[in-house]
Scaffold this active site. Structure first.
Site, PDB file in Angstrom:
ATOM      1  N   TYR A  61      -9.814  -6.833  -4.850  1.00  0.00           N
ATOM      2  CA  TYR A  61      -9.753  -7.705  -3.726  1.00  0.00           C
ATOM      3  C   TYR A  61     -11.031  -8.275  -3.303  1.00  0.00           C
ATOM      4  O   TYR A  61     -11.729  -7.525  -2.324  1.00  0.00           O
ATOM      5  CB  TYR A  61      -8.850  -7.320  -2.680  1.00  0.00           C
ATOM      6  N   LEU A 213       7.130 -12.502   0.328  1.00  0.00           N
ATOM      7  CA  LEU A 213       7.454 -13.702   0.896  1.00  0.00           C
ATOM      8  C   LEU A 213       7.306 -14.979  -0.100  1.00  0.00           C
ATOM      9  O   LEU A 213       7.291 -16.060   0.254  1.00  0.00           O
ATOM     10  CB  LEU A 213       6.473 -14.158   2.207  1.00  0.00           C
ATOM     11  N   GLY A 215       4.823 -15.166  -2.460  1.00  0.00           N
ATOM     12  CA  GLY A 215       3.564 -15.473  -2.965  1.00  0.00           C
ATOM     13  C   GLY A 215       2.878 -16.645  -2.732  1.00  0.00           C
ATOM     14  O   GLY A 215       2.965 -17.148  -1.686  1.00  0.00           O
ATOM     15  N   PHE A 216       2.218 -17.062  -3.745  1.00  0.00           N
ATOM     16  CA  PHE A 216       1.823 -18.359  -3.883  1.00  0.00           C
ATOM     17  C   PHE A 216       2.535 -19.811  -3.509  1.00  0.00           C
ATOM     18  O   PHE A 216       2.000 -20.766  -3.094  1.00  0.00           O
ATOM     19  CB  PHE A 216       0.706 -18.578  -4.831  1.00  0.00           C
TER      20      PHE A 216
END
Length: 284
Positions: A61, A213, A215-216
Site C-alpha cells: 500500500y 462496502l 470497494g471502488f
C-alpha cells in the site's frame, strides 16, 4: 449487538470484530503518499483509542506509505494490538498491481513489513494469491507457503493466513500448516463465498472480507437505503452490521482516512438488525 459476540480469535489474539483497514491511508489508487498526514495519524490514533485492536495493512500500500504511517502514529504499539499484513503483490512505477509470489520476493516483503512497521515479528501474514489479481483462481500455493513456513521457523511470523483464494487452495494450505484467517472479497452484493464463510466458522477460522462496502463502486440498493432510513443509519453502516450479524467468525476491516467516517463505521457495531431485516437484506 444482541445476536453475536463482538470479539473473535485471530492467531494468538482475541480481537474486536470491527477492526481497521489501512489501505486508504495511501494516496489515490492506494499509490503514493497520503494527502493529509496529520489527519491520517489522527484516524489511526482515534481507532485505537476507540478499542480497535486489529489493523490490516501491507507494504504494497503506497508502497511502504501506510506501514510508515502506522509506525509513526502508534509505535510503541499497545500490547493488545494485532497488526496483520499481506504479501504476494508489488507495484510498478505507475501504481499497477503485479504478482510478487516468488519465494525470494515473499521473504523480502516480510522483511520490509517488519522494518517499516518497527516489529520483530508479525502476528499474521496473509499470502495473497495473484494468479488473478481481481478474483480467486486455482493454482498451487505450495512453494509460497513453504517460503512463509521458513520465515515462521526463523521467528519472523507467528501465523499464516490466505487471501484471494479458492476452497481447494485453502485445503492444500491446511495440509501444510494451520491457517488462522481467510481474506476474500465478500459483501452484501458479492456472496459467492457464502458456503466458505460457514465452513470456516465451523473450523473456528476468521473470515475477513475485503471490500466489505463494495470497494471502488460502493454498494447501492433501494432495499439497503430503506432499511438504513428505518434504523436512522447510513446504508454503509447497515452493510457493515449485516456482515457482523452474518457469521460470528467475520472480522471487519473497513478503511477510511477521515476521523468522522471512522466513527461512523465504528457505530455500525451498535446497530441491531432483527431477523426480519436480515431476511430483507439477504434478498439484496
Amino acid at each position: 449487538m444482541s445476536h453475536t459476540t463482538m470479539t473473535y480469535q485471530l492467531g494468538d489474539r482475541v480481537v474486536n470484530r470491527l477492526g481497521y483497514g489501512a489501505m486508504q491511508l495511501a494516496g489515490p489508487g492506494v499509490f503514493g503518499p497520503v494527502k493529509d498526514e496529520t489527519r491520517a495519524i489522527q484516524v489511526l490514533r482515534d481507532a485505537v483509542a476507540a478499542g480497535v485492536n486489529h489493523i490490516d495493512t501491507s507494504d504494497f500500500y503506497g508502497p511502504h506509505e501506510t506501514n510508515k504511517l502506522i509506525r509513526k502514529a502508534l509505535h510503541p504499539y499497545p500490547q493488545d494490538l494485532c497488526i496483520v499484513t499481506k504479501v504476494g503483490a508489488r507495484r510498478d512505477d505507475k501504481g499497477g498491481w503485479l504478482p510478487a509470489m516468488e519465494p525470494e520476493a515473499l521473504t523480502q516483503a516480510v522483511e520490509d513489513n517488519l522494518r517499516h512497521l518497527g516489529l520483530d515479528v508479525i502476528e499474521v501474514v496473509n499470502l495473497r494469491s495473484m494468479f488473478n489479481a481481481a478474483k480467486p483462481k486455482e493454482g498451487s500455493l505450495e512453494p509460497q507457503l513453504a517460503a512463509l513456513l521458513e520465515l515462521q521457523s526463523r521467528g519472523l511470523i507467528r501465523h499464516i493466513g490466505l487471501s484471494n483464494v479458492t476452497q481447494q487452495q485453502i485445503a492444500e494450505a491446511q495440509a501444510m500448516t494451520p491457517i488462522v484467517c481467510v481474506q476474500n472479497m465478500y459483501n452484501l452484493a458479492n456472496r459467492q463465498d457464502d458456503a466458505l464463510v460457514d465452513q470456516l466458522a465451523q473450523q473456528q477460522i476468521a473470515y475477513v472480507p475485503f471490500f466489505p462496502l463494495g470497494g471502488f463502486s460502493p454498494l447501492q440498493s433501494t432495499r439497503l437505503s430503506d432499511v438504513a432510513t428505518s434504523l436512522n443509519a447510513t446504508p454503509m453502516q447497515v452493510a457493515l452490521a449485516w456482515l457482523l450479524r452474518r457469521s460470528p467468525n467475520i472480522l471487519l476491516i473497513p478503511g477510511t482516512s477521515s476521523p468522522e467516517h471512522l466513527q461512523e463505521n465504528l457505530a455500525s457495531a451498535r446497530l441491531t438488525l432483527t431477523d426480519e431485516i436480515m431476511t430483507t437484506l439477504n434478498g439484496f
